[in-house]
Design a protein around this motif. Structure first.
Motif, short mmCIF file in Angstrom:
data_model
loop_
_atom_site.label_atom_id
_atom_site.label_comp_id
_atom_site.label_asym_id
_atom_site.label_seq_id
_atom_site.Cartn_x
_atom_site.Cartn_y
_atom_site.Cartn_z
N VAL A 138 80.91 -3.14 -5.24
CA VAL A 138 80.63 -3.75 -3.94
C VAL A 138 79.95 -2.73 -3.02
N GLU A 139 80.56 -1.54 -2.96
CA GLU A 139 79.97 -0.50 -2.09
C GLU A 139 78.59 -0.10 -2.54
N GLU A 188 80.12 -9.64 -3.76
CA GLU A 188 81.13 -10.09 -2.80
C GLU A 188 82.29 -9.12 -2.74
N GLY A 189 82.73 -8.77 -1.55
CA GLY A 189 83.90 -7.89 -1.41
C GLY A 189 83.97 -7.34 -0.01
N SER A 190 84.75 -6.28 0.12
CA SER A 190 84.98 -5.69 1.43
C SER A 190 83.67 -5.18 2.04
N GLY A 191 83.37 -5.63 3.23
CA GLY A 191 82.16 -5.17 3.94
C GLY A 191 81.00 -6.15 3.86
N THR A 192 81.08 -7.14 2.95
CA THR A 192 79.91 -8.02 2.79
C THR A 192 79.77 -9.02 3.95
N GLN A 193 80.91 -9.44 4.51
CA GLN A 193 80.86 -10.34 5.68
C GLN A 193 80.17 -9.64 6.84
N GLU A 194 80.58 -8.36 7.05
CA GLU A 194 80.00 -7.58 8.14
C GLU A 194 78.51 -7.41 7.93
#
Ligand SMILES: C[S@@+](CC[C@H](N)C(=O)[O-])C[C@H]1O[C@@H](n2cnc3c(N)ncnc32)[C@H](O)[C@@H]1O
Length: 234
Positions: A138-139, A188-194
């Motif tokens: 994701v990163e 998709e994962g942490s940070g993708t919404q932002e």
């Protein structure tokens, strides 16, 4: 009886095989062609006669589709493919409007791109993907999408802090023309919404699209910015 998730995964795998076979049959160098075909069908990201930058272009299926979408040769336009690996242009569907450059997109400079177009691109595509698969997917995908954002808008997405920032050759207002479209592969994962929220500052409309030709278990989606807003005068 099979439970629902297993049925869904099986169906998706069958679809993936279908796209692989169909790519071979139609003369595309990979099934990735059908991802861009679906994106184009739904959002018309490439304009006839437009200028397209394709980041992470190897083996070249998006080059093929992008060139087809430019329309007949006399409409003009160009497609520039960039990849960190050795790049060659697939002969089928590509004409002399397609050129390629072997380079790390994170190290591109305005001078390099200006050698291909002095007035920017109508479309910036990024299907870039790191060679690893694991917890950092994701990163890493956000880092590459951040590079595409940087090339397109001049905005730097601060994911890894100063060390990453220093690597970037881009300090400019972006190579995507006002009204232009940006497509980026993201996991998709942490940070993708932002990340997709951040895109709203730059685009009239932002959509997230999961395409049929993605592999069955993949968390991949495309973050699509439509209609770049004109840069604010300082
Ligand atoms: C999934 S493939 C792209 C497939 C391509 N869209 C097609 O249609 O054939 C991802 C590509 O991204 C490239 N890539 C990864 N990191 C890159 C970077 N920093 N700069 C340029 N290309 C990169 C890889 O070498 C790889 O060829």
């Amino acid at each position: 009886m099979l439970s629902r998730p297993v049925v869904a995964a099986w169906t998706k795998q069958t679809l993936t095989d279908h796209f692989f076979k169909e790519a071979k049959k139609q003369g595309y160098v990979s099934r990735a062609a059908f991802k861009l075909i679906e994106i184009q069908k739904k959002h018309k990201v490439i304009k006839p006669g437009g200028k397209v930058l394709d980041l992470g272009c190897v083996p070249g299926a998006w080059l093929q589709v992008a060139c087809q979408q430019l329309g007949p040769r006399d409409r003009g336009g160009l497609v520039l493919g960039v990849d960190i690996q050795e790049v060659s242009i697939p002969p089928k569907f590509c004409d002399d409007r397609v050129s390629v450059l072997q380079a790390d997109a994170r190290l591109l400079t305005p001078e390099v791109l200006q050698a291909y177009t002095t007035d920017g691109f109508d479309t910036v595509l990024s299907d870039m993907l790191h060679f690893t698969s694991g917890v950092n997917d994701v990163e890493l995908s956000l880092e590459l999408a951040g590079t595409a954002m940087n090339v397109a808008t001049g905005h730097y997405y601060d994911l890894y802090g100063e060390a990453f920032e220093q690597q970037l050759g881009f300090k400019h207002s972006g190579f995507l023309r006002p009204g232009g479209n940006l497509v980026m592969k993201v996991y998709e994962g942490s940070g993708t919404q932002e990340f997709t929220k951040l895109m709203q500052q730059y685009f009239t409309k932002v959509v997230r699209l999961r395409v049929e030709a993605s592999r069955s278990m993949s968390r991949e989606f495309y973050a699509i910015g439509l209609g770049r807003k004109a840069a604010k005068k300082k």
